[in-house]
Scaffold this active site. Structure first.
Site, PDB file in Angstrom:
ATOM      1  N   ASP A 177       9.155  -4.359  -7.192  1.00 32.34           N
ATOM      2  CA  ASP A 177      10.037  -5.335  -7.490  1.00 32.34           C
ATOM      3  C   ASP A 177      11.251  -5.792  -6.382  1.00 32.34           C
ATOM      4  OD1 ASP A 177       8.839  -5.694  -9.904  1.00 32.34           O
ATOM      5  OD2 ASP A 177      10.235  -4.357 -10.939  1.00 32.34           O
ATOM      6  N   LEU A 215       0.803  -1.173  -0.104  1.00 30.46           N
ATOM      7  CA  LEU A 215      -0.190  -0.154  -0.107  1.00 30.46           C
ATOM      8  C   LEU A 215       0.833   1.281  -0.156  1.00 30.46           C
ATOM      9  CD1 LEU A 215      -2.634  -1.180   2.711  1.00 30.46           C
ATOM     10  CD2 LEU A 215      -2.887  -1.221   0.190  1.00 30.46           C
TER      11      LEU A 215
END
Length: 326
Positions: free
Chosen positions: A273, A240
């Protein structure tokens, strides 16, 4: 010795920084231009290799394809320089994958990807050798994303499931251009062990309209819906950004983990990532899920303080310093 195999994209990133994104028909002066090695697959392989605690000897292998252009050799050598096994990165005639990235001064980014060699994969290429190591045993974890054709990702996930190989899947970008594609995307989640999505990906999978200012409390409910409706066997993890991370083990209530606050946000490219690599590296090293989530969150918080994708990915020593300060 734990082994992680990443099947995915390798892209060369062309990055333009600008105060604001131009509107249709408008021309603006950019602040800077830079090139970086990238691609979600390559980023996640590199992030896993860098983030895994060195004392545990986690080995990371990249499986992918580059073109015969000048970018291909650069993409392979960059990964190899960080200790990633690139023996399964093939070279095909034509162009390597390229991403054009526009970064606003706020740190927000917009990305256009031309798949190039990444698009040469077909489901027929997915065989047991994908998961086999040189000594004949299977990899411990297979990491997948959506910058290869969806049918290829689907085949790899099914193969791993049939061989009882743990799959960590980041369905990004979400495949939803047709109702059939979205249905396949949702069905694929049922065989995933670790499902990692961000807020907008979660909402797209649920069929909700992505909102800019959804509260973390609302996302807790959405994470539970995703697990119950589409991924009942998965540990679901939702990043988030500045609101933290949600994770839910199968059959348990979701937990909100507070964020590690970065000193400043320079560029959000590669943050997701970095989180995935941190999480997978920690899991491969034997950490419990709660600790692995915090490891990934610390990695992401470091990544946003730096420009570029590959260049922003932190090392285990940096992650340890952030985690130990709390």
């Amino acid at each position: 010795m734990p082994h992680v195999t990443v099947l995915g994209s390798l892209n060369y990133d062309l990055v333009v920084t600008t105060p604001v994104v131009p509107r249709g028909g408008e021309t603006l002066h950019a602040s800077s231009f830079a090139t970086h090695r990238g691609g979600k697959g390559a980023n996640q392989a590199l992030a896993t290799a860098r983030a895994a605690p060195k004392s545990h000897g986690v080995k990371v292998r990249m499986v992918g394809r580059v073109g015969t252009d000048q970018f291909g050799a650069v993409l392979k050598s960059g990964l190899a320089g960080d200790g990633v096994d690139v023996s399964r990165v093939g070279v095909v005639d034509g162009a390597s994958g390229v991403a054009v990235i526009i970064v606003e001064h706020s740190g927000e980014n917009r990305i256009l990807v031309c798949a190039g060699a990444n698009d040469s994969w077909t489901p027929a290429d997915i065989t047991n050798s994908l998961l086999e190591l040189d000594d004949g045993i299977l990899t411990d974890v297979l990491v997948l994303q959506n910058e290869l054709p969806l049918a290829v990702v689907h085949s790899a996930l099914a193969l791993a499931h049939s061989l009882d190989v743990t799959v960590a899947y980041n369905p990004s970008p979400i495949a939803a251009s047709t109702s059939e594609e979205l249905a396949m995307q949702r069905e694929m989640l049922r065989d995933v062990v670790y499902l990692l999505v961000n807020e907008s990906e979660l909402q797209l999978l649920l069929g909700d309209v992505p909102a800019e200012h959804t509260t973390a409390e609302a996302m807790l409910s959405s994470a539970m819906r995703l697990q119950h409706e589409m991924a009942p066997k998965s540990t679901v993890i939702v990043t988030l950004g500045g609101q933290g991370v949600i994770y839910a083990l199968p059959g348990t209530a979701p937990v909100l983990v507070p964020p590690y606050k970065p000193a400043r946000v320079v560029d959000t490219t590669g943050a997701g990532d970095s989180f995935l690599g941190g999480f997978v590296g920690a899991v491969a090293a034997g950490k419990q899920i709660a600790d692995a989530v915090r490891w990934g969150a610390a990695a992401g918080s470091i990544a946003v303080t730096r420009a570029g994708a590959e260049e922003s990915i932190p090392f285990a020593e940096e992650i340890i310093r952030v985690v130990s300060q709390v």
